[in-house]
Every structure is written in structure tokens, then in C-alpha cells.
Scaffold this motif. Structure first.
Motif, PDB file in Angstrom:
ATOM      1  N   ALA A 146     -14.914  -8.752  32.094  1.00  0.00           N
ATOM      2  CA  ALA A 146     -15.039  -7.717  33.118  1.00  0.00           C
ATOM      3  C   ALA A 146     -15.696  -6.609  32.427  1.00  0.00           C
ATOM      4  O   ALA A 146     -16.827  -6.126  33.093  1.00  0.00           O
ATOM      5  CB  ALA A 146     -13.834  -7.249  33.596  1.00  0.00           C
ATOM      6  N   LEU A 147     -15.710  -6.313  31.385  1.00  0.00           N
ATOM      7  CA  LEU A 147     -16.512  -5.268  30.675  1.00  0.00           C
ATOM      8  C   LEU A 147     -17.744  -5.533  30.404  1.00  0.00           C
ATOM      9  O   LEU A 147     -18.758  -4.776  30.473  1.00  0.00           O
ATOM     10  CB  LEU A 147     -15.563  -4.597  29.421  1.00  0.00           C
ATOM     11  CG  LEU A 147     -14.285  -4.048  29.978  1.00  0.00           C
ATOM     12  CD1 LEU A 147     -13.577  -3.732  28.593  1.00  0.00           C
ATOM     13  CD2 LEU A 147     -14.442  -2.821  30.614  1.00  0.00           C
ATOM     14  N   ALA A 148     -18.082  -6.899  30.093  1.00  0.00           N
ATOM     15  CA  ALA A 148     -19.404  -7.403  29.744  1.00  0.00           C
ATOM     16  C   ALA A 148     -20.304  -7.157  31.028  1.00  0.00           C
ATOM     17  O   ALA A 148     -21.399  -6.730  30.905  1.00  0.00           O
ATOM     18  CB  ALA A 148     -19.298  -8.674  29.245  1.00  0.00           C
ATOM     19  N   LEU A 171     -23.682 -12.120  28.419  1.00  0.00           N
ATOM     20  CA  LEU A 171     -23.372 -11.415  27.436  1.00  0.00           C
ATOM     21  C   LEU A 171     -22.170 -11.664  26.331  1.00  0.00           C
ATOM     22  O   LEU A 171     -21.297 -12.457  27.161  1.00  0.00           O
ATOM     23  CB  LEU A 171     -23.160  -9.886  27.976  1.00  0.00           C
ATOM     24  CG  LEU A 171     -24.306  -8.876  28.124  1.00  0.00           C
ATOM     25  CD1 LEU A 171     -23.661  -7.730  28.983  1.00  0.00           C
ATOM     26  CD2 LEU A 171     -24.996  -8.584  26.972  1.00  0.00           C
ATOM     27  N   PRO A 172     -21.898 -11.562  25.416  1.00  0.00           N
ATOM     28  CA  PRO A 172     -20.880 -11.854  24.685  1.00  0.00           C
ATOM     29  C   PRO A 172     -19.623 -11.693  25.505  1.00  0.00           C
ATOM     30  O   PRO A 172     -19.268 -10.568  25.832  1.00  0.00           O
ATOM     31  CB  PRO A 172     -20.925 -11.335  23.259  1.00  0.00           C
ATOM     32  CG  PRO A 172     -22.374 -11.150  23.133  1.00  0.00           C
ATOM     33  CD  PRO A 172     -23.001 -10.733  24.364  1.00  0.00           C
ATOM     34  N   GLY A 173     -18.576 -12.580  25.535  1.00  0.00           N
ATOM     35  CA  GLY A 173     -17.604 -12.391  26.093  1.00  0.00           C
ATOM     36  C   GLY A 173     -17.605 -13.085  27.674  1.00  0.00           C
ATOM     37  O   GLY A 173     -16.608 -13.148  28.152  1.00  0.00           O
ATOM     38  N   PRO A 195     -19.417  -3.115  22.581  1.00  0.00           N
ATOM     39  CA  PRO A 195     -18.336  -2.005  23.054  1.00  0.00           C
ATOM     40  C   PRO A 195     -17.113  -2.442  23.434  1.00  0.00           C
ATOM     41  O   PRO A 195     -16.095  -1.682  23.145  1.00  0.00           O
ATOM     42  CB  PRO A 195     -18.847  -1.092  23.983  1.00  0.00           C
ATOM     43  CG  PRO A 195     -20.621  -1.456  23.972  1.00  0.00           C
ATOM     44  CD  PRO A 195     -20.293  -3.059  23.402  1.00  0.00           C
ATOM     45  N   TYR A 196     -16.909  -3.641  23.604  1.00  0.00           N
ATOM     46  CA  TYR A 196     -15.428  -4.122  24.221  1.00  0.00           C
ATOM     47  C   TYR A 196     -14.990  -5.301  23.492  1.00  0.00           C
ATOM     48  O   TYR A 196     -13.926  -5.796  23.524  1.00  0.00           O
ATOM     49  CB  TYR A 196     -15.591  -4.586  25.642  1.00  0.00           C
ATOM     50  CG  TYR A 196     -16.857  -5.565  25.933  1.00  0.00           C
ATOM     51  CD1 TYR A 196     -16.723  -6.995  25.471  1.00  0.00           C
ATOM     52  CD2 TYR A 196     -18.098  -5.041  26.176  1.00  0.00           C
ATOM     53  CE1 TYR A 196     -17.758  -7.827  25.515  1.00  0.00           C
ATOM     54  CE2 TYR A 196     -19.239  -6.038  26.376  1.00  0.00           C
ATOM     55  CZ  TYR A 196     -19.142  -7.262  26.118  1.00  0.00           C
ATOM     56  OH  TYR A 196     -20.103  -8.222  26.287  1.00  0.00           O
ATOM     57  N   GLY A 197     -15.826  -5.941  22.315  1.00  0.00           N
ATOM     58  CA  GLY A 197     -15.143  -6.757  21.413  1.00  0.00           C
ATOM     59  C   GLY A 197     -16.230  -7.151  20.304  1.00  0.00           C
ATOM     60  O   GLY A 197     -17.163  -7.074  20.216  1.00  0.00           O
ATOM     61  N   ARG A 198     -15.454  -7.734  19.392  1.00  0.00           N
ATOM     62  CA  ARG A 198     -16.079  -8.565  18.075  1.00  0.00           C
ATOM     63  C   ARG A 198     -16.325 -10.062  18.206  1.00  0.00           C
ATOM     64  O   ARG A 198     -15.103 -10.660  18.416  1.00  0.00           O
ATOM     65  CB  ARG A 198     -15.447  -7.968  16.753  1.00  0.00           C
ATOM     66  CG  ARG A 198     -15.888  -6.454  16.449  1.00  0.00           C
ATOM     67  CD  ARG A 198     -15.214  -6.097  15.386  1.00  0.00           C
ATOM     68  NE  ARG A 198     -15.277  -4.815  14.984  1.00  0.00           N
ATOM     69  CZ  ARG A 198     -14.262  -3.972  15.257  1.00  0.00           C
ATOM     70  NH1 ARG A 198     -13.246  -4.159  15.813  1.00  0.00           N
ATOM     71  NH2 ARG A 198     -14.657  -2.640  14.895  1.00  0.00           N
ATOM     72  N   PHE A 199     -17.380 -10.467  18.098  1.00  0.00           N
ATOM     73  CA  PHE A 199     -17.495 -12.085  18.318  1.00  0.00           C
ATOM     74  C   PHE A 199     -18.461 -12.593  16.899  1.00  0.00           C
ATOM     75  O   PHE A 199     -19.369 -12.297  16.342  1.00  0.00           O
ATOM     76  CB  PHE A 199     -18.427 -12.347  19.411  1.00  0.00           C
ATOM     77  CG  PHE A 199     -17.828 -11.611  20.736  1.00  0.00           C
ATOM     78  CD1 PHE A 199     -17.115 -12.230  21.663  1.00  0.00           C
ATOM     79  CD2 PHE A 199     -18.232 -10.431  21.058  1.00  0.00           C
ATOM     80  CE1 PHE A 199     -16.380 -11.772  22.678  1.00  0.00           C
ATOM     81  CE2 PHE A 199     -17.827  -9.741  22.104  1.00  0.00           C
ATOM     82  CZ  PHE A 199     -16.780 -10.545  22.944  1.00  0.00           C
TER      83      PHE A 199
END
Length: 371
Positions: A222-224, A272-274, A309-313
Motif C-alpha cells: 500500500a505504501l509503495a 516498485l519494490p514491495g 522509505p517503507y522497506g529494505r529489499f
């Protein structure tokens, strides 16, 4: 008012996009100006609206249908797709600002001409044969002849600079654009910090995450989507690290010319990632910081880290291949989350494209996506 498109051709392009020029005639009952049109392109079940490249002049319309030409930067995966294209004309410019500006320019030109005549007339009345007065003071005249560079010296200096630039480009990267890109990356790092602060908590900007279940994967997705919606081309979206080739750059949104001059660019229209699907990122190899200069040195199993900003991948390289520039099949959804890096190939040429494919190994939420 009717708008006819008579011709469209690919006028050039770079990594990730094609420069498309549309020309035709705009007919109207009376002579007028039109705001810049937009290009609508079918992108699967939805439509993408593309604006003209910056600096495009306003098209003219009239009874005789004056000719116009406008350019658009079209992402390659849309340019080669078989979807329909529509040219959406802009509204008529009714307030006469163009005519007012032209009249003001003409008036300024007349004022400059009158001022020039006055200066020339005053200069003609100044006496040139009078002797210095008693109040005049003699000053020593400097010897400047030895300081004047001769034409051969200038040519030698210019040749040395050109040779040094060429040597630096071959051994390292193009130095002038590298300095410009480093300055841009410094500014983008500050933008990325502010973006991290915005997504650090469940603030109004990330209200979408507050109403979701406890699943971090759902919140990251959702943030992505929220980040993609609010980010314009050329703005920071995340951070890319590739330890094998010592690459560390801020990633911007879009793969147009202006975006890729700032750093690696995320292909608009890819995930986007996520998010489910393929994440596509393009970068230069010889100019503007050359973020992907050594992309061909990656080997199977090498790690690629992307911080959002919302995760590390963390991704692991699966393989690489060389394709034609118009081949965008690697950017399509493969039914799993993966990362695709693209760059021109070989060095100093855009004849082909290098594709590196990596699978998602680990995703850790951060900021508002974290529990």
C-alpha cells in the motif's frame, strides 16, 4: 476546432524511452493559440497521459490549418506495444498573453534602438583633441604583451583539455557530467532523508497503512502505491547498493533524459519494490556518474540491496543477457517479485542493451510498514 495528426516517427532515444515527434495541422474558425497537447497511450487496461518535452512552443490554429510539431518522451515498453495512441489537444489560449508579450518585446526593441541612437549622438559631440587638464595625473601603463596568449598556445591548451577528457572517459567516466551528477546525488540524498521522515510513522501522508491488517507485506504494498502516486519524474524514490561493483546511488522516478542525468531511474509502469511484478531500473555506463558502468561484472548470486522509505529489499542475481534496444520483454510481469537492471552495451555505444535479472530474497518492513 479539429486536430489532424499527419505524421509520427521515432526521432531518437536513450535508455528506457523513445523521443516521438508528432506533426500535423490544427484548424479553427479564427487564428488562435492552443495550450500544449497531451499524448494518451493505452497501457494495458488503463491509459497513460504524457506531456510534451519542456520548451515546446504553443501550437497555432487557424482556418488554413497551420503546421505544428510536438515531441514526447515515450517509455520504450509503451512505444513498442500495440496499444492505441491518441493526441489530446490543449485548450484555446483566450487571454491574449502571447500577443501581449510580443507587443512588449517589440516596444522594448524600440526603446533599445532609441537609446542606441542617443548614445551614438552624444559620443559624436565629445571632443577628442583636447589636452589633459592640470588635475589629470599620469599613471604607468602596464606591460600586457607578455601575458597575451597566442593562438598556438590556445590551441595546444584546448587540445590538452580535450585529450584529458577523452582519456578520463575511457579509463574512468566522462568527468564533466560526473561532477554534475555528483552534485545532483548530494541533493537527492537530502530529499530521500525527508522522504524517509514522511514515511517513518503512520502520518496523514501514509494514512493508507493505518487502516490495513497487521501484515507487513500488505502495508508495504500500500505504501509503495502511495509513493508511486505522489512522486514526479526526477524525484528520489529509494536507494540502490550493489556491493560487487561498489555502486551506491539514489534512485529517481522515470527514465527520461532529465531523470537519468540525476541517477539510476525507475521505469514508470513497472512495479516498485514491495509490489507484485517486475521492478525495472535503468542507468548510464559512461556519463552522468556512470552508475552502471561495471554492471557486466555481476555474477550469479551477487546481492543487490534496495532501500525504500517503507522497506529494505535484498535481491540475488540470477543471470544476465544482451538484447536489442527495443526488446523490453524483461520488464514485463513474470509472476513473481524480481528486479531488472538495464544499461547500454557495449561501453560508449547504445547499439545493444545489457539486462541483469535478480530474484527477491528478503523483504523487511521499515517506517510506517513496520509492526
Amino acid at each position: 476546432m479539429t486536430l489532424d495528426v499527419a505524421h509520427a516517427e521515432y526521432a531518437g532515444g536513450g535508455p528506457g524511452f523513445a523521443l516521438v515527434r508528432l506533426s500535423g495541422r490544427a484548424r479553427a474558425a479564427a487564428p488562435t493559440r492552443l495550450a500544449l497537447p497531451a499524448l494518451l497511450i493505452a497501457d494495458g487496461p488503463s491509459w497513460r497521459r504524457l506531456a510534451c518535452v519542456p520548451g515546446t512552443a504553443l501550437p497555432a490554429a487557424g482556418p488554413d490549418g497551420p503546421a505544428f510539431a510536438v515531441d514526447f518522451e515515450v517509455p520504450l515498453h509503451l512505444a513498442v506495444d500495440g496499444g492505441a495512441w491518441w493526441l489530446e489537444p490543449g485548450p484555446t489560449v483566450q487571454d491574449g498573453r502571447v500577443e501581449q508579450l510580443a507587443a512588449r518585446v517589440a516596444a522594448l526593441g524600440a526603446e533599445v534602438a532609441a537609446l542606441r541612437q542617443r548614445v551614438e549622438r552624444d559620443a559624436a559631440t565629445v571632443p577628442t583633441d583636447g589636452a589633459p587638464t592640470s588635475a589629470a595625473v599620469a599613471v604607468p601603463r602596464p606591460r600586457l604583451r607578455a601575458l597575451r596568449p597566442t593562438l598556438p598556445a590556445l590551441l595546444v591548451a584546448a587540445g590538452a583539455l580535450a585529450l584529458g577528457d577523452a582519456a578520463a572517459t575511457v579509463l574512468w567516466q566522462e568527468p564533466v557530467s560526473a561532477l554534475w551528477a555528483a552534485h545532483q546525488q548530494h541533493g537527492l540524498a537530502g530529499d530521500l532523508q525527508r522522504l524517509d521522515q514522511t514515511f517513518a510513522t503512520r502520518s496523514p501522508a501514509t494514512a493508507a497503512a493505518a487502516a490495513l491488517p497487521a501484515s507487513p507485506q500488505v502495508r508495504m504494498r500500500a505504501l509503495a502505491t502511495e509513493l508511486e502516486r505522489r512522486t514526479d519524474g526526477g524525484r528520489a524514490v529509494g536507494e540502490l547498493r550493489i556491493p560487487r561493483i561498489d555502486a551506491h546511488f539514489v534512485v529517481v522516478q522515470g527514465t527520461g533524459t532529465a531523470s537519468l542525468r540525476r541517477g539510476p531511474g525507475h521505469y514508470t509502469g513497472t512495479a516498485l519494490p514491495g509490489q507484485p511484478g517486475t521492478v525495472g531500473i535503468a542507468g548510464h555506463r559512461t556519463t552522468y556518474g556512470a552508475p552502471f558502468r561495471h554492471l557486466d561484472a555481476l555474477r550469479r548470486g551477487d546481492a543487490i540491496d534496495v532501500t525504500m522509505p517503507y522497506g529494505r529489499f535484498t535481491y540475488r542475481v540470477e543471470g544476465a543477457r544482451i538484447v536489442k534496444p527495443e526488446d523490453v520483454s524483461a520488464l514485463r510481469d513474470a509472476g513473481r517479485q524480481r528486479l531488472v537492471l538495464t544499461a547500454c552495451h557495449p561501453l560508449y555505444s547504445a547499439a545493444k542493451r545489457l539486462i541483469v535479472i535478480a530474484r527477491l530474497e528478503r523483504a523487511a518492513p521499515r517506517g510506517a510498514a513496520a509492526a
